[in-house]
Design an enzyme around this catalytic site. Structure first.
Site, PDB file in Angstrom:
ATOM      1  N   GLU A  49       0.853  -1.186   0.000  1.00 19.05           N
ATOM      2  CA  GLU A  49       0.000   0.000   0.000  1.00 19.05           C
ATOM      3  C   GLU A  49       0.897   1.246   0.000  1.00 19.05           C
ATOM      4  O   GLU A  49       1.986   1.262   0.580  1.00 19.05           O
ATOM      5  CB  GLU A  49      -0.877  -0.010   1.253  1.00 19.05           C
ATOM      6  CG  GLU A  49      -1.884   1.109   1.323  1.00 19.05           C
ATOM      7  CD  GLU A  49      -2.752   1.039   2.572  1.00 19.05           C
ATOM      8  OE1 GLU A  49      -3.857   1.574   2.551  1.00 19.05           O
ATOM      9  OE2 GLU A  49      -2.315   0.435   3.589  1.00 19.05           O
ATOM     10  N   LYS A 122     -10.033   0.972  -2.641  1.00 22.77           N
ATOM     11  CA  LYS A 122     -10.133   0.474  -1.269  1.00 22.77           C
ATOM     12  C   LYS A 122     -11.518   0.760  -0.685  1.00 22.77           C
ATOM     13  O   LYS A 122     -11.971   1.906  -0.642  1.00 22.77           O
ATOM     14  CB  LYS A 122      -9.046   1.132  -0.417  1.00 22.77           C
ATOM     15  CG  LYS A 122      -8.932   0.607   1.011  1.00 22.77           C
ATOM     16  CD  LYS A 122      -7.753   1.287   1.719  1.00 22.77           C
ATOM     17  CE  LYS A 122      -7.527   0.731   3.116  1.00 22.77           C
ATOM     18  NZ  LYS A 122      -6.365   1.403   3.770  1.00 22.77           N
ATOM     19  N   CYS A 164      -5.067  -3.625   2.669  1.00 20.00           N
ATOM     20  CA  CYS A 164      -4.798  -3.376   4.085  1.00 20.00           C
ATOM     21  C   CYS A 164      -6.010  -3.602   4.989  1.00 20.00           C
ATOM     22  O   CYS A 164      -6.353  -4.747   5.283  1.00 20.00           O
ATOM     23  CB  CYS A 164      -4.224  -1.971   4.258  1.00 20.00           C
ATOM     24  SG  CYS A 164      -3.304  -1.726   5.808  1.00 20.00           S
TER      25      CYS A 164
END
Length: 286
Positions: A49, A122, A164
Site C-alpha cells: 500500500e 479500497k 490493508c
C-alpha cells in the site's frame, strides 16, 4: 522442457515521501527478482500500500492524485511492468475518480505489456484509534471509499483485490471467492501495534476460509514522519501454510502457484458448496 509454473512475489518496502526514490527502490527489486527467476508468462508481483508515496504529510497523497489516464505515477509503474515483463500490482496509488476534493486509494494492475488492465478502490477506510505514536488515523478525511469488490482473470488464475484494512472484513474475501478468485492480494501498511497482534492470524484465516493463495506485501520500518509499519510480508497457501515470509527490512519473497494443490484442497473440503450464507454488499453512504 518442464512447464514454468505461475509465480507469486511480494515486495516489501519502506517507502518515503520521495516518489523517484521509491521508484528506484522498486526497480532494483524487480531487477533482482527477474534475474533470480527468469521470464515467466504469469509472474504476479505485488507492491505494498502507498508504494510510491508514504511517511510524509497527510495531504501529500492529494497533491499527486490525478485521473488514471493522466497519472504520472501510473505511467511510471506501467513502464516498470513492461521493462521487467511481469504483472505488477501497485498496492495503492492516489487516483481521482470523482469530481470532489478526495482521491481513491487504488490498486492498479499492469500487464507485462505495460497496460493498466484492472483497478480496485479500497472499500474499508482506516478510521481508528491505535496505541502507537500516531494515536489516531482518519483515512476518510482525504480518501473516497470504493463501492465494490473486484476480481480479474490472469492467464493462470483469477486474482482478487483488497487493500490493508480490508483484511478485517471476511465478507469481502468471501465475495471474491464467489467471483472465482484463486489468489487474493493484500497490499498493506499495517501499523506495528496492530500488525503484531492481528496480521498473521487474519491472513491465515482468510486463506483457509476461502481456500485461496494470499499474497500480502507490506511496508516495514520507521518512516520519515515517525510512523512505524509492521512488514512481515507473506505468501500463504490455500491450506493456511506460510510459504514465504519477509519479517523485516526491504526485499522480496516468492512462491509458485500450484493449481493442483488448490483443486485438491477445494475438492476434499468443499466449504464453498457447503456454505449456507450469501454475501450481500450494502452501500451505507446514505
Amino acid at each position: 522442457m518442464d512447464e514454468v509454473k505461475p509465480r507469486l512475489t511480494a515486495i516489501q518496502l519502506c517507502s518515503s515521501p520521495n516518489v523517484e526514490q521509491n521508484l528506484a527502490n522498486i526497480e532494483h527489486q524487480l531487477k533482482v527478482l527477474t534475474q533470480c527467476y527468469g521470464p515467466n508468462p504469469c509472474h504476479l508481483v505485488v507492491l505494498p500500500e502507498c508504494c510510491l508515496l508514504f511517511g510524509g504529510r497527510d495531504k501529500d497523497q492529494a497533491l499527486v492524485a490525478q485521473e488514471l489516464d493522466e497519472s504520472y505515477l501510473a505511467q511510471a509503474l506501467a513502464q516498470l511492468a513492461n521493462k521487467y515483463g511481469v504483472f505488477l500490482l501497485a498496492g495503492s496509488v492516489p487516483i481521482v475518480f470523482n469530481n470532489d476534493d478526495k482521491f481513491s486509494a487504488s490498486s492498479l494492475l499492469f500487464s507485462p505489456e505495460g497496460q493498466c488492465i484492472a483497478h480496485y478502490e479500497k472499500m474499508h477506510l482506516f478510521d481508528v484509534t491505535v496505541d502507537d505514536n500516531e494515536h489516531s488515523y482518519r483515512e476518510s478525511a482525504t480518501t473516497s471509499r470504493g463501492t465494490g469488490p473486484k476480481a480479474t482473470q490472469l492467464p493462470a488464475f483469477c486474482l482478487g483485490f483488497s487493500i490493508c484494512y480490508d483484511l478485517r472484513f471476511p465478507e469481502l474475501f468471501r465475495a471474491l471467492r464467489s467471483s472465482s478468485a484463486k489468489v487474493i492480494a493484500v497490499p498493506s501498511a499495517f501499523t506495528q501495534v496492530t500488525g503484531e497482534a492481528h496480521w498473521q492470524p487474519l491472513l491465515q484465516a482468510r486463506a483457509i476460509e476461502n481456500q485461496v493463495y494470499i499474497i500480502a506485501a507490506g511496508q516495514q520500518g520507521t518512516h520519515q514522519n515517525g510512523r512505524q509499519t509492521y512488514g512481515h510480508s507473506m505468501i500463504i497457501s490455500p491450506w493456511g501454510e506460510v510459504l514465504a515470509i519477509k519479517e523485516t527490512g526491504t526485499g522480496f519473497i516468492s512462491a509458485q502457484f500450484d493449481a493442483q494443490l488448490q483443486q485438491r484442497i477445494r475438492r476434499d473440503i468443499p466449504v464453498n458448496a457447503h456454505n449456507q450464507f450469501s454475501v450481500i454488499l450494502n452501500d451505507k453512504r446514505n
